[in-house]
Scaffold this motif. Structure first.
Motif, short mmCIF file in Angstrom:
data_model
loop_
_atom_site.label_atom_id
_atom_site.label_comp_id
_atom_site.label_asym_id
_atom_site.label_seq_id
_atom_site.Cartn_x
_atom_site.Cartn_y
_atom_site.Cartn_z
N CYS A 39 60.59 12.91 30.14
CA CYS A 39 61.29 13.80 29.21
C CYS A 39 62.43 13.05 28.55
CB CYS A 39 61.83 15.00 29.98
SG CYS A 39 62.62 16.25 28.93
N ASN A 65 58.18 15.86 28.40
CA ASN A 65 57.22 14.86 28.90
C ASN A 65 55.76 15.20 28.59
OD1 ASN A 65 58.71 16.37 31.41
ND2 ASN A 65 56.49 16.45 31.73
N CYS A 103 64.48 21.75 33.16
CA CYS A 103 63.99 21.18 31.91
C CYS A 103 64.19 22.16 30.76
CB CYS A 103 62.51 20.83 32.03
SG CYS A 103 61.78 20.13 30.52
#
Length: 215
Positions: A39, A65, A103
């Motif tokens: 990522c 990612n 994330c």
């Protein structure tokens, strides 16, 4: 910015000198043993996580990612071309797809349409994660926290599936010629969990498996 300029000077005067012979060798060519797809998150630092030196990893980073499914097109396919290059020109022996906790790209899958007024290209990019979102929602997580880690982990599984759509990858993997790994990195603890293809779950990395590094 001042600290970044100072860092560049420190690198040249200290860190570069420490690894001068290595950089002299790398000045002519690169022979990375592993493609690391991670990522773009600033907290994810591939060489730090893997304790590797310059020249060992060929790194591709983007939001969440992602490894887009393989396709040939007249468009500019940045991630696809980088993966293609690593596999077919650099002939890497391993591929790691590394997702992580907290994330932002994964959490953005559940935002309202209005949240993307200033980021239309991010919105378009996240369409690649629609299979992940649908899978998570079908499992009906009962808390936001559970939904988050499920999304982050299932997304890694989906990107592994996409990787296998690239020409020759599945064949090389089944023959043991290419190591393929899905990693889930926990930022606040430093733990890394690796995807077990047989158990279909992530297992804490506590020792080193056999990974091809030598040329």
């Amino acid at each position: 910015m001042k600290s970044l300029f100072e860092g560049a000077v420190k690198f040249r005067e200290e860190d570069f000198k420490e690894h001068k012979e290595l950089f002299e060798r790398l000045g002519q060519k690169q022979e990375p043993h592993t493609l690391f797809v991670g990522c773009a998150d600033s907290r994810v630092v591939p060489n730090l996580i893997t304790n590797t030196l310059p020249g060992e990893l060929f790194v591709v980073r983007n939001i969440a990612n992602v490894v887009p499914p393989y396709r040939e097109a007249e468009e500019f396919l940045a991630t696809t071309s980088a993966v293609e290059y690593a596999l077919n020109v650099l002939n890497v022996r391993n591929v790691i797809i590394c997702g992580h906790s907290n994330c932002g790209g994964c959490s953005a899958l559940y935002l309202e349409e209005s949240s993307f007024k200033k980021t239309p290209h991010v919105k378009k990019w996240l369409e690649l994660l629609e299979p992940t979102r649908k899978k998570v929602l079908s499992l009906e997580p009962d808390t936001i926290a559970k939904r988050s880690w499920m999304t982050e982990q299932i997304n890694i599984e989906k990107q592994l599936e996409n990787l296998f759509t690239y020409p020759g990858v599945k064949e090389r993997f089944l023959k043991g010629e290419l190591g393929v790994f899905g990693w889930y990195y926990i930022i606040e603890t430093g733990e890394v969990f690796s995807y077990d293809f047989d158990k279909h779950q992530f297992v804490l990395v506590e020792e080193s498996p056999k990974i091809e590094q030598e040329r």
